[in-house]
Design a protein around this motif. Structure first.
Motif, PDB file in Angstrom:
ATOM      1  N   GLU A  66       0.835  -1.208   0.000  1.00  0.00           N
ATOM      2  CA  GLU A  66       0.000   0.000   0.000  1.00  0.00           C
ATOM      3  C   GLU A  66       0.868   1.256   0.000  1.00  0.00           C
ATOM      4  O   GLU A  66       0.589   2.229  -0.702  1.00  0.00           O
ATOM      5  CB  GLU A  66      -0.916   0.000   1.220  1.00  0.00           C
ATOM      6  CG  GLU A  66      -1.991  -1.072   1.185  1.00  0.00           C
ATOM      7  CD  GLU A  66      -2.871  -1.042   2.411  1.00  0.00           C
ATOM      8  OE1 GLU A  66      -2.600  -0.190   3.302  1.00  0.00           O
ATOM      9  OE2 GLU A  66      -3.816  -1.838   2.510  1.00  0.00           O
ATOM     10  N   SER A 124       2.322   1.681  -3.305  1.00  0.00           N
ATOM     11  CA  SER A 124       1.298   2.187  -4.221  1.00  0.00           C
ATOM     12  C   SER A 124       1.064   3.681  -3.991  1.00  0.00           C
ATOM     13  O   SER A 124       0.978   4.465  -4.950  1.00  0.00           O
ATOM     14  CB  SER A 124       0.002   1.397  -4.029  1.00  0.00           C
ATOM     15  OG  SER A 124      -1.026   1.915  -4.852  1.00  0.00           O
ATOM     16  N   GLN A 125       0.954   4.061  -2.677  1.00  0.00           N
ATOM     17  CA  GLN A 125       0.756   5.483  -2.369  1.00  0.00           C
ATOM     18  C   GLN A 125       1.972   6.306  -2.799  1.00  0.00           C
ATOM     19  O   GLN A 125       1.835   7.422  -3.302  1.00  0.00           O
ATOM     20  CB  GLN A 125       0.504   5.663  -0.873  1.00  0.00           C
ATOM     21  CG  GLN A 125      -0.811   5.074  -0.397  1.00  0.00           C
ATOM     22  CD  GLN A 125      -0.968   5.204   1.108  1.00  0.00           C
ATOM     23  OE1 GLN A 125      -0.106   5.768   1.774  1.00  0.00           O
ATOM     24  NE2 GLN A 125      -2.064   4.655   1.643  1.00  0.00           N
TER      25      GLN A 125
END
Length: 819
Positions: free
Chosen positions: A164, A167-168
């Motif tokens: 995550e 991805s961020q």
């Protein structure tokens, strides 16, 4: 007949079995079963005998196997029963043997079973131990598997978090690449950053980008993070563009917030505040909201505050009006803050932080503006005049302002201020004034005292009679002491009232016991100095009157060889001096009485008010008591000097009356044969009348030991003065009786002194007067009764008019030789 044993064995074969003893065994039942077959025959024979009248009482049976009357056996079945019992015992013994045998067999069986059971238990224990070992291995395996699963879960969770985050980060890098362009050229940004409906998301992304870029630049100092295309410019460009965008976004939000605030749209304000909280934790939004309140930007509000508190007269409007104005203003401020608190709670995510800023701004700006107008610190060098309020006006305004501001602070604290130290902030507003408070309080008390003394002196000068040519110098001297110059208890009470007010301010400003005790001591010391100085100066003024009267007496003392006209004029002046002396005596006694009352007021004030404030601090109370003792001692010293002068004044007049009124003929009548005069002499009457009149005020003014000491000293001086006066005359017997009458008159008067030593002296004088009455030959008997008067008696005997003619001197010599 067969033997009893044989008969029993044949008649009653026994069949005792072990079963007979099982269950609910009863010996009575077993016994009854054995003997009941024999008992019926016996009972029938016994009943037949009873019908024939040959019953034999049970008590006459000698033996169960004996014979009754006529040789008939009393119990014929006894032999059968004995045989039966023997047989029963035998069978019971056999049964016991059988039981013992069976018990031994059972014990053997039990031992065998127990051994087998123990062996089985041992084998079971070994199996259980193995089972426990298996369980332990299984538990360890389960724990290992669980830990492995947890680690796998943590790794999976970490991997998911990293995924995550990656991805961020990829998204952030993409957004950051958009900002890494020419400064000011932000037209190529994603719709996210320009869509008004996604402002909250855009603000969150912008803040993350700023943090990401700033941390990376600070950590690595590199210029190629967002790709090779922008590597030459580095992240500094992106940071600058982000800052510009954030500033623009923050301004847009603040503008929207202000617009919603004017329309009272709390939902929109809350939304904007929530988004703005992402910028510097919302500090700029909080400060912007507080700074935009009308109470901080409207000049009319500030001017109105001053008008409400001071009115048109300014500081001269009086402390009561200022107190009412402050109450009104502070009530309005507190109400405004409470209204703002309701709005802040509904709008901001952290209302306590906003309230902290608001309350701090209220105290530091609005309240401080009021305090600057009210608390104008005066100069201690050029103090304001009493007409302008003096230092006391400043102190009273300071106390009122401090008290009302403390009340406001408590009200603001109750509205909720987060971590703001409202009490400490309020105290800091008065620090500059409280640091020098004690000095101003002492200076104010000294100023009040000085002005009061000047007023008293002015009043005394106005009321003092003018000395004109029509009034003689003696008359003017007699009027020099006026009541207005006397010590006034009312004035001392006013000093105490000033001090009490100052002490109340000390209590208000001093929160620590040590600081309070120090301020209280300094203020109370001012009172001690004022009271001591005022009373001492009052006593000194009263003493000046005594000195002036004494100077007048000395001026009008003349010799004997003067003309009648000069003597008459001198006598007139001497009477005026005596009147002045009496007036000064009474004035001083009144001054002493008022001093005593003033000291009592001072001591009562110390006991009721000062002591409780000093006792908590070690040494403060004792030091203050010592200071008070010193102050009172100074007053007592001045009073003691004046009282001695009072005695001098009284005795001077007594001596004048004796010298002018006592005649030679009072104690030596030309015709000694006439009837004696039992009245006291005119000189005695005048002296007693004068003493009664002048000492009336002394009896009222003095109390306790002071009164006793004064009257005792006066009595001793009077005794000595009378002796000296009588030394000037000669006495015949009738004169001796007259003298004795005078002594009685003097003795009755001094008895009111309640001084035993003085009473004794005058009683001895009465005895001493007998030397003029008795015949010469009886003088020796006087010494036998009262040898203590021998010395004075010898001097008095020489005053007898027949001292030489009766040759008393040689008689006394012989008496003294014999003794």
């Amino acid at each position: 007949m067969p033997s009893s044993k044989a008969s029993a064995d044949t008649a009653l074969p026994l069949t005792l079995e072990l079963e007979d003893f099982k269950g609910d065994f009863s010996f009575d039942a077993l016994f009854g079963g054995l003997v009941n077959e024999l008992l019926p025959d016996f009972k029938e024979e016994e009943s037949d005998s009873a019908e024939g009248g040959d019953s034999v009482p049970n008590g006459n049976l000698r033996s169960v196997s004996g014979t009754g009357t006529g040789g008939v056996p009393l119990f014929p079945a006894v032999d059968e029963l004995l045989s039966l019992f023997k047989q029963s015992c035998k069978e019971l013994v056999d049964l016991r043997s059988q039981i013992d045998t069976r018990l031994q067999d059972v014990k053997k069986e039990v031992n065998a079973h127990d051994t087998k059971h123990r062996k089985t238990l041992g084998e079971l224990e070994k199996g259980v131990d193995g089972l426990f070992d298996s369980f332990a291995r299984l538990d360890s395996r389960i724990s290992s598997v669980g830990q492995t699963a947890a680690k796998i879960g943590d790794h999976l969770q970490s991997a998911e978090s990293q995924r995550e985050m990656a991805s961020q980060t990829i998204d952030l890098i993409k957004y950051l690449m958009e900002f890494n362009s020419t400064p000011g050229d932000l037209m190529e940004l994603s719709p996210l950053f320009s869509d008004d409906s996604r402002v909250a998301e855009a603000a969150s992304i912008a803040q993350k980008l700023r943090s990401f870029a700033e941390e990376d630049v600070g950590r690595q100092g590199v210029t190629s993070v967002v790709g090779a295309a922008n590597a030459s410019r580095g992240l500094e460009v992106a940071v600058a563009n982000l800052q510009d965008y954030c500033n623009e976004l923050e301004n847009r939000l603040l503008a929207r917030f202000d617009a919603a605030s004017q329309r009272r749209e709390l939902s929109t304000m809350s939304e904007c505040a929530k988004i703005l909280s992402q910028f510097n934790r919302g500090t700029s939004a909080m400060q912007h909201y507080v700074a935009s309140r009308p109470m901080f930007i409207d000049v009319e509000v500030m001017n109105e505050d001053i008008q409400v508190v001071l009115g048109d007269q300014g500081l001269q409007s009086g402390t009561s009006n200022i107190a009412r104005g402050l109450s009104t203003l502070y009530k309005d401020i507190a109400e405004t803050v409470r209204k703002e608190a309701a709005t802040i709670t509904a709008v901001f995510p952290s209302p306590s932080d906003v309230m902290s800023i608001l309350v701090q701004r209220v105290l530091e700006q609005r309240v401080t503006a009021i305090l600057d107008k009210l608390l104008v610190k005066p100069s201690l060098v050029n103090m304001p005049s009493i007409e302008d309020g003096g230092l006391l006006l400043y102190l009273r305004i300071l106390a009122v302002t401090y008290d009302k501001t403390e009340e406001l602070a408590k009200g603001l604290q109750s509205a909720g201020c987060g971590d703001l130290d409202v009490e400490g902030l309020t105290e800091s507003l008065f620090t500059a004034h409280k640091d020098e408070y004690a000095e101003y309080e002492q200076a104010s008390l000294k100023q009040l005292y000085q002005i009061k003394i000047e007023e008293l002196h002015a009043e005394a000068l106005q009321q003092q009679p003018e000395i004109t040519g029509t009034i003689s110098r003696a008359k003017a001297a007699a009027l020099t002491t006026s009541p207005q110059q006397q010590i006034s208890v009312t004035v001392v009470t006013e000093f105490v009232r000033w001090n009490e007010e100052a002490i109340s301010r000390c209590t208000l400003f001093s929160s620590q016991p040590s600081t309070l005790a120090a301020n209280v001591r300094s203020v109370f010391t001012c009172l001690l100095d004022q009271v001591s100085q005022y009373l001492t100066e009052g006593l000194e003024r009263a003493r000046e009157s005594l000195n002036e009267a004494a100077a007048m007496r000395d001026r009008f003392v003349i010799g004997t060889s003067v003309s009648r006209r000069v003597a008459a004029a001198a006598a007139t002046q001497a009477e005026a001096a005596a009147a002045a002396g009496e007036n000064s005596f009474k004035a001083f006694m009144i001054a002493v009485q008022r001093c005593a009352n003033s000291i009592a007021i001072l001591q009562q004030y110390f006991s009721n008010t000062i002591s409780r404030l000093l006792l908590p601090v070690e040494g403060a109370h004792a030091a203050s008591c010592e200071e008070m003792g010193t102050a009172i001692s100074n007053v007592e010293g001045a009073a003691h000097k004046g009282l001695l002068q009072c005695i001098d004044t009284v005795m001077a007049e007594v001596e004048r009356l004796l010298s002018t009124e006592q005649k030679t003929t009072d104690y030596r009548s030309p015709d000694d044969g006439v009837a004696p005069d039992h009245r006291p002499t005119n000189a005695c009457t005048r002296v007693v009348a004068y003493l009664s009149r002048v000492l009336e005020v002394a009896f009222t003014a003095l109390e306790g030991l002071n009164k006793q000491s004064f009257l005792t000293e006066l009595g001793n001086r009077l005794h000595k003065g009378l002796l000296n006066n009588w030394q000037k005359f000669t006495f015949n017997p009738s004169g001796g009786l007259r003298l004795k009458r005078d002594i009685t008159e003097y003795g009755e008067f001094v008895r009111s002194f309640n001084a035993p030593s003085i009473d004794e002296k005058f009683e001895l004088l009465g005895i001493l007067a007998n030397v003029f009455i008795v015949a010469p030959e009886s003088l020796a008997s006087l010494f036998e009764g009262t040898p203590s008067i021998r010395k004075d008696a010898l001097r008095f005997i020489q005053l007898r008019d027949d001292y030489k003619s009766a040759k008393i001197a040689s008689m006394l010599n012989s008496i003294m030789t014999e003794s």
